[in-house]
Design a protein around this motif. Structure first.
Motif, PDB file in Angstrom:
ATOM      1  N   GLU A 174       0.843  -1.210   0.000  1.00 34.56           N
ATOM      2  CA  GLU A 174       0.000   0.000   0.000  1.00 34.56           C
ATOM      3  C   GLU A 174       0.874   1.254   0.000  1.00 34.56           C
ATOM      4  OE1 GLU A 174      -3.238  -0.208  -0.235  1.00 34.56           O
ATOM      5  OE2 GLU A 174      -3.834  -2.141   0.606  1.00 34.56           O
ATOM      6  N   VAL A 175       1.927   1.223  -0.812  1.00 36.82           N
ATOM      7  CA  VAL A 175       2.900   2.315  -0.814  1.00 36.82           C
ATOM      8  C   VAL A 175       2.284   3.644  -1.245  1.00 36.82           C
ATOM      9  CG1 VAL A 175       3.692   1.871  -3.180  1.00 36.82           C
ATOM     10  CG2 VAL A 175       5.249   2.947  -1.527  1.00 36.82           C
ATOM     11  N   ASP A 176       1.176   3.596  -1.980  1.00 39.49           N
ATOM     12  CA  ASP A 176       0.525   4.829  -2.425  1.00 39.49           C
ATOM     13  C   ASP A 176      -0.036   5.632  -1.266  1.00 39.49           C
ATOM     14  OD1 ASP A 176      -2.566   3.709  -2.337  1.00 39.49           O
ATOM     15  OD2 ASP A 176      -1.158   2.229  -3.110  1.00 39.49           O
ATOM     16  N   LYS A 177      -0.211   5.009  -0.086  1.00 33.84           N
ATOM     17  CA  LYS A 177      -0.726   5.738   1.071  1.00 33.84           C
ATOM     18  C   LYS A 177       0.240   6.821   1.533  1.00 33.84           C
ATOM     19  CE  LYS A 177      -4.369   3.163   1.252  1.00 33.84           C
ATOM     20  NZ  LYS A 177      -5.664   3.703   0.784  1.00 33.84           N
ATOM     21  N   ILE A 178       1.513   6.725   1.135  1.00 34.06           N
ATOM     22  CA  ILE A 178       2.493   7.739   1.512  1.00 34.06           C
ATOM     23  C   ILE A 178       2.162   9.081   0.861  1.00 34.06           C
ATOM     24  CG2 ILE A 178       4.927   8.407   1.242  1.00 34.06           C
ATOM     25  CD1 ILE A 178       5.712   5.574   1.748  1.00 34.06           C
ATOM     26  N   GLY A 179       1.478   9.038  -0.278  1.00 34.06           N
ATOM     27  CA  GLY A 179       1.041  10.276  -0.920  1.00 34.06           C
ATOM     28  C   GLY A 179       2.191  11.060  -1.533  1.00 34.06           C
ATOM     29  N   ASN A 180       2.176  12.372  -1.338  1.00 32.05           N
ATOM     30  CA  ASN A 180       3.161  13.243  -1.987  1.00 32.05           C
ATOM     31  C   ASN A 180       4.488  13.303  -1.258  1.00 32.05           C
ATOM     32  OD1 ASN A 180       1.277  13.982  -3.981  1.00 32.05           O
ATOM     33  ND2 ASN A 180       0.412  15.570  -2.658  1.00 32.05           N
ATOM     34  N   ASP A 181       4.554  12.801  -0.045  1.00 35.52           N
ATOM     35  CA  ASP A 181       5.792  12.852   0.737  1.00 35.52           C
ATOM     36  C   ASP A 181       6.674  11.678   0.335  1.00 35.52           C
ATOM     37  OD1 ASP A 181       7.785  13.156   2.553  1.00 35.52           O
ATOM     38  OD2 ASP A 181       6.595  12.598   4.301  1.00 35.52           O
ATOM     39  N   ASP A 182       7.509  11.863  -0.685  1.00 38.74           N
ATOM     40  CA  ASP A 182       8.242  10.743  -1.276  1.00 38.74           C
ATOM     41  C   ASP A 182       9.696  10.649  -0.822  1.00 38.74           C
ATOM     42  OD1 ASP A 182       9.337  12.881  -2.592  1.00 38.74           O
ATOM     43  OD2 ASP A 182       8.597  12.343  -4.578  1.00 38.74           O
ATOM     44  N   VAL A 204      14.162  -2.482  -2.404  1.00 40.59           N
ATOM     45  CA  VAL A 204      12.826  -2.011  -2.043  1.00 40.59           C
ATOM     46  C   VAL A 204      11.815  -2.510  -3.071  1.00 40.59           C
ATOM     47  CG1 VAL A 204      11.349  -0.014  -1.629  1.00 40.59           C
ATOM     48  CG2 VAL A 204      13.757   0.050  -0.936  1.00 40.59           C
ATOM     49  N   ILE A 205      10.709  -3.054  -2.574  1.00 43.65           N
ATOM     50  CA  ILE A 205       9.584  -3.441  -3.430  1.00 43.65           C
ATOM     51  C   ILE A 205       8.373  -2.635  -2.987  1.00 43.65           C
ATOM     52  CG2 ILE A 205       7.991  -5.295  -4.059  1.00 43.65           C
ATOM     53  CD1 ILE A 205      10.308  -7.234  -3.812  1.00 43.65           C
ATOM     54  N   GLY A 206       7.821  -1.840  -3.874  1.00 45.46           N
ATOM     55  CA  GLY A 206       6.616  -1.071  -3.599  1.00 45.46           C
ATOM     56  C   GLY A 206       5.418  -1.739  -4.245  1.00 45.46           C
ATOM     57  N   ILE A 207       4.327  -1.871  -3.487  1.00 47.97           N
ATOM     58  CA  ILE A 207       3.111  -2.509  -3.984  1.00 47.97           C
ATOM     59  C   ILE A 207       1.975  -1.505  -3.887  1.00 47.97           C
ATOM     60  CG2 ILE A 207       1.531  -4.461  -3.739  1.00 47.97           C
ATOM     61  CD1 ILE A 207       3.736  -5.941  -2.239  1.00 47.97           C
ATOM     62  N   SER A 208       1.254  -1.299  -4.994  1.00 49.29           N
ATOM     63  CA  SER A 208       0.219  -0.268  -5.011  1.00 49.29           C
ATOM     64  C   SER A 208      -1.013  -0.722  -5.781  1.00 49.29           C
ATOM     65  CB  SER A 208       0.774   1.016  -5.640  1.00 49.29           C
ATOM     66  OG  SER A 208      -0.247   1.983  -5.800  1.00 49.29           O
ATOM     67  N   ASN A 209      -2.189  -0.310  -5.266  1.00 48.36           N
ATOM     68  CA  ASN A 209      -3.455  -0.530  -5.990  1.00 48.36           C
ATOM     69  C   ASN A 209      -3.813   0.665  -6.857  1.00 48.36           C
ATOM     70  OD1 ASN A 209      -3.752  -2.906  -4.477  1.00 48.36           O
ATOM     71  ND2 ASN A 209      -4.854  -1.832  -2.855  1.00 48.36           N
ATOM     72  N   ASP A 210      -3.055   1.753  -6.733  1.00 46.86           N
ATOM     73  CA  ASP A 210      -3.417   3.035  -7.341  1.00 46.86           C
ATOM     74  C   ASP A 210      -2.555   3.284  -8.589  1.00 46.86           C
ATOM     75  OD1 ASP A 210      -4.026   5.628  -8.013  1.00 46.86           O
ATOM     76  OD2 ASP A 210      -3.805   6.429  -5.992  1.00 46.86           O
ATOM     77  N   TYR A 211      -3.178   3.191  -9.763  1.00 47.45           N
ATOM     78  CA  TYR A 211      -2.452   3.413 -11.006  1.00 47.45           C
ATOM     79  C   TYR A 211      -1.928   4.847 -11.095  1.00 47.45           C
ATOM     80  CZ  TYR A 211      -4.342  -0.990 -12.832  1.00 47.45           C
ATOM     81  OH  TYR A 211      -4.650  -2.317 -13.030  1.00 47.45           O
ATOM     82  N   THR A 212      -2.712   5.798 -10.622  1.00 47.69           N
ATOM     83  CA  THR A 212      -2.323   7.207 -10.756  1.00 47.69           C
ATOM     84  C   THR A 212      -1.120   7.524  -9.886  1.00 47.69           C
ATOM     85  OG1 THR A 212      -3.864   7.908  -8.996  1.00 47.69           O
ATOM     86  CG2 THR A 212      -4.692   7.870 -11.250  1.00 47.69           C
ATOM     87  N   PHE A 213      -0.931   6.794  -8.787  1.00 50.32           N
ATOM     88  CA  PHE A 213       0.223   7.048  -7.925  1.00 50.32           C
ATOM     89  C   PHE A 213       1.518   6.843  -8.700  1.00 50.32           C
ATOM     90  CE2 PHE A 213       3.470   5.397  -4.968  1.00 50.32           C
ATOM     91  CZ  PHE A 213       3.589   6.496  -4.128  1.00 50.32           C
ATOM     92  N   ARG A 214       1.582   5.782  -9.464  1.00 50.16           N
ATOM     93  CA  ARG A 214       2.778   5.506 -10.264  1.00 50.16           C
ATOM     94  C   ARG A 214       3.040   6.620 -11.265  1.00 50.16           C
ATOM     95  NH1 ARG A 214       2.118   3.334 -15.114  1.00 50.16           N
ATOM     96  NH2 ARG A 214       3.945   2.639 -16.296  1.00 50.16           N
ATOM     97  N   LYS A 215       1.970   7.089 -11.904  1.00 51.62           N
ATOM     98  CA  LYS A 215       2.134   8.144 -12.908  1.00 51.62           C
ATOM     99  C   LYS A 215       2.605   9.444 -12.289  1.00 51.62           C
ATOM    100  CE  LYS A 215      -1.494   6.331 -15.959  1.00 51.62           C
ATOM    101  NZ  LYS A 215      -2.830   6.598 -16.572  1.00 51.62           N
ATOM    102  N   ASN A 216       2.200   9.696 -11.043  1.00 51.18           N
ATOM    103  CA  ASN A 216       2.511  10.971 -10.404  1.00 51.18           C
ATOM    104  C   ASN A 216       3.826  10.969  -9.639  1.00 51.18           C
ATOM    105  OD1 ASN A 216       0.078  12.075 -11.337  1.00 51.18           O
ATOM    106  ND2 ASN A 216      -1.046  11.384  -9.530  1.00 51.18           N
ATOM    107  N   LEU A 217       4.533   9.845  -9.632  1.00 49.96           N
ATOM    108  CA  LEU A 217       5.828   9.813  -8.962  1.00 49.96           C
ATOM    109  C   LEU A 217       6.804  10.758  -9.662  1.00 49.96           C
ATOM    110  CD1 LEU A 217       6.318   5.982  -8.311  1.00 49.96           C
ATOM    111  CD2 LEU A 217       5.962   7.748  -6.587  1.00 49.96           C
TER     112      LEU A 217
END
Length: 437
Positions: A174-182, A204-217
């Motif tokens: 649930e790495v997308d829960k970190i939000g904008n604080d990268d 490091v392995i990041g797992i996310s359900n949020d497609y937009t999180f990856r795009k916004n990295l």
């Protein structure tokens, strides 16, 4: 028809209010979310790609970083647990054949970022770093989530990591829960290059359900974290049937289900949950529980339909729980208006009720209500998420235009109340009488 007790154990020898007349579930653990199957089905392509991420660790080489993404219930976590367990087992076997100075050391730190939220229901790199520190420390030596400067927490985290040996694999679910604080997502994969650790190699392995999180990295984070990107597609109905059949064979007694049982559970999960194996497995488990409660010898369609309704109710409540405090207060205001027969309601009416709700919690939260415009921004998000419906009124040039709002068909006051209780928030009665249009 008499039941074959060798297939369905009858619990007539136990005088307990918790016992059912018949049991259909032989091994409930197989239907739990944390169960790791001996074989990952219908994921050959992604497993081959994912295995390549773990190979360097097995060979004693620097680890790779990877980013996994896909909808909920498509096998990301299950595949990660499966490969981790196989990697740890195979390294142990390999070490038996190696001299001590050549043996491979692997440490795995698994963090679910959703579990490290602050009071405003947000997660940050800081909070996840605190979680990593406390995962590596004994109970009596853990640090609190407040009171430390961010850099101090990161320094402590790297010290704890560097005290380990060999390779450290940090899995951020649930790495997308970190939000904008990268900050953590940038530094952790590069910690050895930067000089934060010397004795270990960190992957490091990041797992996310949020497609937009990856795009916004940010580009720098993508370079660090997304060395390998693996997309887990949704299962189709046939794949869900294969997965569910394998689980049912282990979890239920022979004769407790039919092919039609598997097909219906798979079809509903495919239609309603975007091909989620997790939803299909939950549906099978709940269907079997309902059948047991009804004293049925077999899971029937009516049990599956009722289980589907039960799960849908729970999913809506979970979705409400995930909302921030302002949106929860708005939904609570709508719940009181709804019970008072005052919905659909105009924006200013909802704001008046919302203000009363916020004031009722003021002694605990210290928060004041947002302005009507500020509240409306949150209300619009609730409309977008499908919790609230908007009704447009247009009476022409002379009559004017305005909007009214009410709960969508999926939401009602009881679900909002259940969500408050799940968030450990007291459900305070708020009087909305006297609110004028």
């Amino acid at each position: 028809m008499l039941m074959d007790t060798s297939i369905f154990p009858i619990m007539d020898d136990v005088d307990s209010i918790f016992a059912d007349d018949v049991e259909l579930i032989r091994n409930a653990d197989v239907l739990e979310e944390d169960y790791t199957p001996d074989e990952i089905l219908c994921r050959d392509d992604v497993l081959q790609q994912y295995t390549s991420v773990f190979k360097p660790i097995y060979k004693g080489r620097p680890p790779q970083n990877a980013f996994l993404y896909g909808d909920t219930g498509v096998g990301k976590t299950a595949a990660t647990k499966y490969l981790r367990e196989n990697l740890e087992r195979d390294i142990e076997r390999k070490n038996e054949q190696l001299p001590e100075n050549e043996q491979i050391t692997l440490n795995v730190v698994w963090i679910n970022c959703e579990n490290f939220t602050t009071g405003d229901h947000k997660t940050s790199s800081y909070q996840v770093a605190v979680g990593i520190v406390n995962r590596l420390r004994d109970k009596g030596n853990r640090i609190t989530g407040t009171g430390y400067a961010p850099q101090d927490v990161y320094d402590i985290m790297y010290e704890e990591l560097d005290d380990l040996e060999g390779t450290v694999l940090v899995i951020l679910d649930e790495v997308d829960k970190i939000g904008n604080d990268d900050t953590l997502l940038y530094e952790l994969p590069r910690s050895r290059d930067i000089g934060y650790v010397e004795n270990v190699r960190v992957g490091v392995i990041g797992i996310s359900n949020d497609y937009t999180f990856r795009k916004n990295l940010s580009p720098k984070v993508k370079d660090s974290l997304c060395e390998t990107e693996i997309k887990f597609p949704a299962y189709n109905a046939t794949e869900l049937s294969d997965i569910l059949s394998a689980r049912a064979k282990l979890a239920l007694y022979e004769g407790a289900y039919t092919e039609e049982t598997i097909s219906l559970c798979s079809a509903l999960a495919y239609q309603e949950a975007s091909g989620s194996a997790r939803r299909a497995i939950r549906l099978l488990r709940r269907s079997a529980e309902i059948a047991e409660e009804n004293g049925s010898e077999q899971v029937e369609e009516s049990h599956i339909r009722q289980a589907d309704k039960d799960l849908e109710y729970g999913n809506i409540v979970e979705s409400i729980v995930d909302q921030d405090d302002e949106k929860l207060y708005i939904l609570k205001a709508l719940a009181h208006l709804d019970k008072a027969g005052l919905t659909p309601a105009r924006t200013r009416t909802i704001h008046a009720a919302y203000s009363r709700v916020v004031h009722s919690y003021n002694t605990t939260t210290g928060k004041d209500p947002l302005t009507q415009r500020g509240m409306f921004n949150h209300l619009s998000k609730l409309v977008m998420f499908g919790f609230v419906n908007t009704i447009d009124h247009n009476k022409g040039v002379g009559g004017g235009q305005w909007n009214e709002h009410e709960f969508s068909d999926d939401v009602n006051p009881q679900k909002v109340k259940d969500a408050f209780e799940d968030r450990n928030l007291e459900w305070l009665d708020v009087d909305v009488r006297g609110i004028k249009e």
